[in-house]
Design an enzyme around this catalytic site. Structure first.
Site, PDB file in Angstrom:
ATOM      1  N   PRO A   9      -0.068  -0.618   9.544  1.00 41.76           N
ATOM      2  CA  PRO A   9      -0.222  -0.570  10.994  1.00 41.76           C
ATOM      3  C   PRO A   9       0.472   0.610  11.655  1.00 41.76           C
ATOM      4  O   PRO A   9       1.570   1.005  11.262  1.00 41.76           O
ATOM      5  CB  PRO A   9       0.417  -1.889  11.458  1.00 41.76           C
ATOM      6  CG  PRO A   9       1.330  -2.279  10.350  1.00 41.76           C
ATOM      7  CD  PRO A   9       0.676  -1.802   9.094  1.00 41.76           C
ATOM      8  N   ASN A  10      -0.212   1.138  12.636  1.00 35.75           N
ATOM      9  CA  ASN A  10       0.267   2.224  13.506  1.00 35.75           C
ATOM     10  C   ASN A  10       0.274   3.602  12.844  1.00 35.75           C
ATOM     11  O   ASN A  10       0.553   4.602  13.512  1.00 35.75           O
ATOM     12  CB  ASN A  10       1.672   1.897  14.066  1.00 35.75           C
ATOM     13  CG  ASN A  10       1.676   0.593  14.831  1.00 35.75           C
ATOM     14  OD1 ASN A  10       0.875   0.411  15.742  1.00 35.75           O
ATOM     15  ND2 ASN A  10       2.537  -0.345  14.463  1.00 35.75           N
ATOM     16  N   ARG A  17       2.757   9.585  17.541  1.00 39.02           N
ATOM     17  CA  ARG A  17       3.665   8.439  17.582  1.00 39.02           C
ATOM     18  C   ARG A  17       5.081   8.864  17.175  1.00 39.02           C
ATOM     19  O   ARG A  17       5.273   9.357  16.052  1.00 39.02           O
ATOM     20  CB  ARG A  17       3.147   7.395  16.582  1.00 39.02           C
ATOM     21  CG  ARG A  17       4.073   6.267  16.316  1.00 39.02           C
ATOM     22  CD  ARG A  17       3.665   5.508  15.050  1.00 39.02           C
ATOM     23  NE  ARG A  17       4.531   4.366  14.855  1.00 39.02           N
ATOM     24  CZ  ARG A  17       4.718   3.775  13.700  1.00 39.02           C
ATOM     25  NH1 ARG A  17       4.093   4.194  12.616  1.00 39.02           N
ATOM     26  NH2 ARG A  17       5.524   2.742  13.607  1.00 39.02           N
ATOM     27  N   TYR A  22       8.518  10.573  12.866  1.00 42.82           N
ATOM     28  CA  TYR A  22       7.421  10.644  11.889  1.00 42.82           C
ATOM     29  C   TYR A  22       6.793  12.026  11.748  1.00 42.82           C
ATOM     30  O   TYR A  22       5.941  12.221  10.879  1.00 42.82           O
ATOM     31  CB  TYR A  22       6.347   9.608  12.254  1.00 42.82           C
ATOM     32  CG  TYR A  22       6.877   8.186  12.217  1.00 42.82           C
ATOM     33  CD1 TYR A  22       7.377   7.644  11.030  1.00 42.82           C
ATOM     34  CD2 TYR A  22       6.914   7.399  13.365  1.00 42.82           C
ATOM     35  CE1 TYR A  22       7.891   6.355  10.998  1.00 42.82           C
ATOM     36  CE2 TYR A  22       7.420   6.105  13.331  1.00 42.82           C
ATOM     37  CZ  TYR A  22       7.904   5.587  12.145  1.00 42.82           C
ATOM     38  OH  TYR A  22       8.415   4.316  12.101  1.00 42.82           O
ATOM     39  N   ASN A  69       1.860   2.926   1.976  1.00 39.40           N
ATOM     40  CA  ASN A  69       2.822   2.909   3.076  1.00 39.40           C
ATOM     41  C   ASN A  69       2.519   1.650   3.880  1.00 39.40           C
ATOM     42  O   ASN A  69       1.560   1.607   4.649  1.00 39.40           O
ATOM     43  CB  ASN A  69       2.717   4.157   3.966  1.00 39.40           C
ATOM     44  CG  ASN A  69       3.812   4.154   5.043  1.00 39.40           C
ATOM     45  OD1 ASN A  69       4.389   3.110   5.365  1.00 39.40           O
ATOM     46  ND2 ASN A  69       4.092   5.321   5.604  1.00 39.40           N
ATOM     47  N   ALA A  72       5.408  -1.488   9.020  1.00 37.44           N
ATOM     48  CA  ALA A  72       6.342  -2.585   9.309  1.00 37.44           C
ATOM     49  C   ALA A  72       6.108  -3.810   8.424  1.00 37.44           C
ATOM     50  O   ALA A  72       7.043  -4.572   8.162  1.00 37.44           O
ATOM     51  CB  ALA A  72       6.240  -2.977  10.781  1.00 37.44           C
ATOM     52  N   HIS A  75       8.518  -4.763   5.626  1.00 35.32           N
ATOM     53  CA  HIS A  75       9.841  -5.355   5.866  1.00 35.32           C
ATOM     54  C   HIS A  75       9.819  -6.882   5.804  1.00 35.32           C
ATOM     55  O   HIS A  75      10.875  -7.499   5.699  1.00 35.32           O
ATOM     56  CB  HIS A  75      10.377  -4.909   7.228  1.00 35.32           C
ATOM     57  CG  HIS A  75      10.441  -3.417   7.375  1.00 35.32           C
ATOM     58  ND1 HIS A  75      11.069  -2.594   6.463  1.00 35.32           N
ATOM     59  CD2 HIS A  75       9.918  -2.578   8.316  1.00 35.32           C
ATOM     60  CE1 HIS A  75      10.954  -1.335   6.836  1.00 35.32           C
ATOM     61  NE2 HIS A  75      10.248  -1.291   7.953  1.00 35.32           N
ATOM     62  N   ASP A  82       2.686 -10.235  -2.323  1.00 35.46           N
ATOM     63  CA  ASP A  82       1.962 -10.951  -3.371  1.00 35.46           C
ATOM     64  C   ASP A  82       0.703 -10.184  -3.774  1.00 35.46           C
ATOM     65  O   ASP A  82       0.358 -10.117  -4.956  1.00 35.46           O
ATOM     66  CB  ASP A  82       1.588 -12.359  -2.899  1.00 35.46           C
ATOM     67  CG  ASP A  82       2.787 -13.308  -2.907  1.00 35.46           C
ATOM     68  OD1 ASP A  82       3.839 -12.942  -3.466  1.00 35.46           O
ATOM     69  OD2 ASP A  82       2.658 -14.407  -2.353  1.00 35.46           O
ATOM     70  N   GLU A  92       5.504   2.929  -3.398  1.00 36.25           N
ATOM     71  CA  GLU A  92       5.734   2.676  -1.972  1.00 36.25           C
ATOM     72  C   GLU A  92       6.261   3.963  -1.329  1.00 36.25           C
ATOM     73  O   GLU A  92       7.170   4.593  -1.868  1.00 36.25           O
ATOM     74  CB  GLU A  92       6.777   1.556  -1.835  1.00 36.25           C
ATOM     75  CG  GLU A  92       7.165   1.232  -0.405  1.00 36.25           C
ATOM     76  CD  GLU A  92       8.338   0.221  -0.344  1.00 36.25           C
ATOM     77  OE1 GLU A  92       9.007   0.018  -1.387  1.00 36.25           O
ATOM     78  OE2 GLU A  92       8.575  -0.317   0.744  1.00 36.25           O
ATOM     79  N   HIS A  94       7.520   5.642   2.472  1.00 35.88           N
ATOM     80  CA  HIS A  94       7.795   5.609   3.905  1.00 35.88           C
ATOM     81  C   HIS A  94       8.109   7.033   4.334  1.00 35.88           C
ATOM     82  O   HIS A  94       8.907   7.722   3.675  1.00 35.88           O
ATOM     83  CB  HIS A  94       8.991   4.706   4.231  1.00 35.88           C
ATOM     84  CG  HIS A  94       8.738   3.264   3.927  1.00 35.88           C
ATOM     85  ND1 HIS A  94       8.081   2.422   4.792  1.00 35.88           N
ATOM     86  CD2 HIS A  94       9.024   2.529   2.827  1.00 35.88           C
ATOM     87  CE1 HIS A  94       7.988   1.215   4.248  1.00 35.88           C
ATOM     88  NE2 HIS A  94       8.555   1.252   3.050  1.00 35.88           N
ATOM     89  N   SER A  96       9.751   7.991   7.004  1.00 36.43           N
ATOM     90  CA  SER A  96      11.115   8.091   7.532  1.00 36.43           C
ATOM     91  C   SER A  96      12.116   7.528   6.525  1.00 36.43           C
ATOM     92  O   SER A  96      11.744   6.818   5.586  1.00 36.43           O
ATOM     93  CB  SER A  96      11.215   7.324   8.857  1.00 36.43           C
ATOM     94  OG  SER A  96      10.982   5.939   8.639  1.00 36.43           O
ATOM     95  N   ARG A 101      17.859   3.793   9.530  1.00 31.41           N
ATOM     96  CA  ARG A 101      17.342   3.346  10.831  1.00 31.41           C
ATOM     97  C   ARG A 101      17.835   1.914  11.154  1.00 31.41           C
ATOM     98  O   ARG A 101      18.869   1.497  10.651  1.00 31.41           O
ATOM     99  CB  ARG A 101      15.814   3.466  10.817  1.00 31.41           C
ATOM    100  CG  ARG A 101      15.357   4.925  10.597  1.00 31.41           C
ATOM    101  CD  ARG A 101      13.854   5.056  10.623  1.00 31.41           C
ATOM    102  NE  ARG A 101      13.316   4.716  11.934  1.00 31.41           N
ATOM    103  CZ  ARG A 101      12.023   4.389  12.143  1.00 31.41           C
ATOM    104  NH1 ARG A 101      11.178   4.374  11.121  1.00 31.41           N
ATOM    105  NH2 ARG A 101      11.615   4.103  13.353  1.00 31.41           N
ATOM    106  N   ARG A 105      14.822  -2.503   9.180  1.00 32.04           N
ATOM    107  CA  ARG A 105      14.053  -1.600   8.309  1.00 32.04           C
ATOM    108  C   ARG A 105      14.728  -1.393   6.953  1.00 32.04           C
ATOM    109  O   ARG A 105      14.187  -0.719   6.072  1.00 32.04           O
ATOM    110  CB  ARG A 105      13.850  -0.245   8.991  1.00 32.04           C
ATOM    111  CG  ARG A 105      13.012  -0.310  10.249  1.00 32.04           C
ATOM    112  CD  ARG A 105      12.747   1.084  10.801  1.00 32.04           C
ATOM    113  NE  ARG A 105      12.479   1.030  12.219  1.00 32.04           N
ATOM    114  CZ  ARG A 105      11.281   0.765  12.764  1.00 32.04           C
ATOM    115  NH1 ARG A 105      10.234   0.575  11.989  1.00 32.04           N
ATOM    116  NH2 ARG A 105      11.128   0.727  14.062  1.00 32.04           N
TER     117      ARG A 105
HETATM  118  C1  DQA Z   1       7.293   3.524   8.109  1.00 32.50           C
HETATM  119  C2  DQA Z   1       8.645   2.872   8.395  1.00 32.50           C
HETATM  120  C3  DQA Z   1       8.454   1.482   8.981  1.00 32.50           C
HETATM  121  O1  DQA Z   1       9.723   0.919   9.291  1.00 32.50           O
HETATM  122  C4  DQA Z   1       7.653   1.551  10.265  1.00 32.50           C
HETATM  123  O2  DQA Z   1       7.408   0.252  10.759  1.00 32.50           O
HETATM  124  C5  DQA Z   1       6.392   2.321  10.103  1.00 32.50           C
HETATM  125  C6  DQA Z   1       6.420   3.553   9.338  1.00 32.50           C
HETATM  126  C7  DQA Z   1       7.469   4.975   7.627  1.00 32.50           C
HETATM  127  O3  DQA Z   1       6.511   5.539   7.131  1.00 32.50           O
HETATM  128  O4  DQA Z   1       8.563   5.545   7.790  1.00 32.50           O
HETATM  129  O5  DQA Z   1       5.363   1.973  10.673  1.00 32.50           O
HETATM  130  O6  DQA Z   1       6.642   2.810   7.083  1.00 32.50           O
END
Ligand code: DQA
Length: 138
Positions: A9-10, A17, A22, A69, A72, A75, A82, A92, A94, A96, A101, A105
Site C-alpha cells: 500500500p501507498n 509521497r 522515500y 516491499n 505497512a 509490520h 502466511d 523483503e 524497505h 527507508s 523510524r 516500524r
Molecule cells: C516502507 C516502510 C513502511 O514502514 C511504510 O509503511 C511504507 C514503506 C519502505 O519502503 O520504507 O509504506 O515499506
C-alpha cells in the site's frame, strides 16, 4: 528468469509521497529500474491486501522468486506473512531505514521468513535484491 516484484500500500505514490523519507523516484521509474536489472521482472503494486495475497499464492504455484516491499502490512499482517511463507524464495525490501523510524516500524512479521531483508537503501535495495536472485538462479 521471471521474478515477481510486489509492492504494497501507498507505494504507487512514490515520487510525491514523503519525499524526504522515500526519495524522488516515482513508481513508474522504480518499475523501469527493476526491469533494467532483471528484464523479466514483473513489477506490481496494490493497496488491496487480498490482491497481494493472491499474487503470493501465484508465486507459490508457479515457483517464482519474489521481491516484496510489504509497506505497512509488513509490520502487522499475519495473513500476508502466511502467504509470503509459501513463496519459493523471498527478499523483503524497505526503501527507508525502518529501524531508525517510529517504534511500530521496528517490527517486521515478514523478516523471519525472508531470505534477506534490505532496508534504508532506497531504490538500490530493489537492485541488490534482484541481482541476488538472478545470481542464485545462474
Ligand atoms: C516502507 C516502510 C513502511 O514502514 C511504510 O509503511 C511504507 C514503506 C519502505 O519502503 O520504507 O509504506 O515499506
Amino acid at each position: 528468469m521471471k521474478i515477481l516484484v510486489l509492492n504494497g500500500p501507498n507505494l504507487g505514490r512514490l515520487g510525491t509521497r514523503q519525499t524526504d523519507v522515500y526519495g524522488l523516484t516515482t513508481y513508474a521509474e522504480l518499475v523501469q529500474i527493476c526491469q533494467d536489472v532483471a528484464p523479466e521482472a514483473d513489477v506490481r503494486q496494490t493497496d488491496d491486501e487480498a490482491t497481494m495475497i493472491g499474487w503470493l499464492h501465484e508465486a507459490a504455484d508457479t515457483g517464482t522468486p519474489v521481491v516484496l516491499n510489504p509497506g505497512a502490512w509488513g509490520h502487522y499482517s499475519y495473513a500476508l506473512r502466511d502467504a509470503a511463507t509459501l513463496a519459493p524464495v523471498l527478499i523483503e525490501v524497505h526503501l527507508s531505514q525502518t529501524a531508525a523510524r517510529e517504534d511500530f516500524r521496528h517490527q517486521s512479521v515478514i523478516s523471519a521468513i525472508a531470505k534477506a531483508t534490505i532496508t534504508g537503501m532506497g531504490v538500490d535495495g530493489y537492485r541488490v535484491a534482484l541481482r541476488h536472485l538472478l545470481q542464485m538462479s545462474a
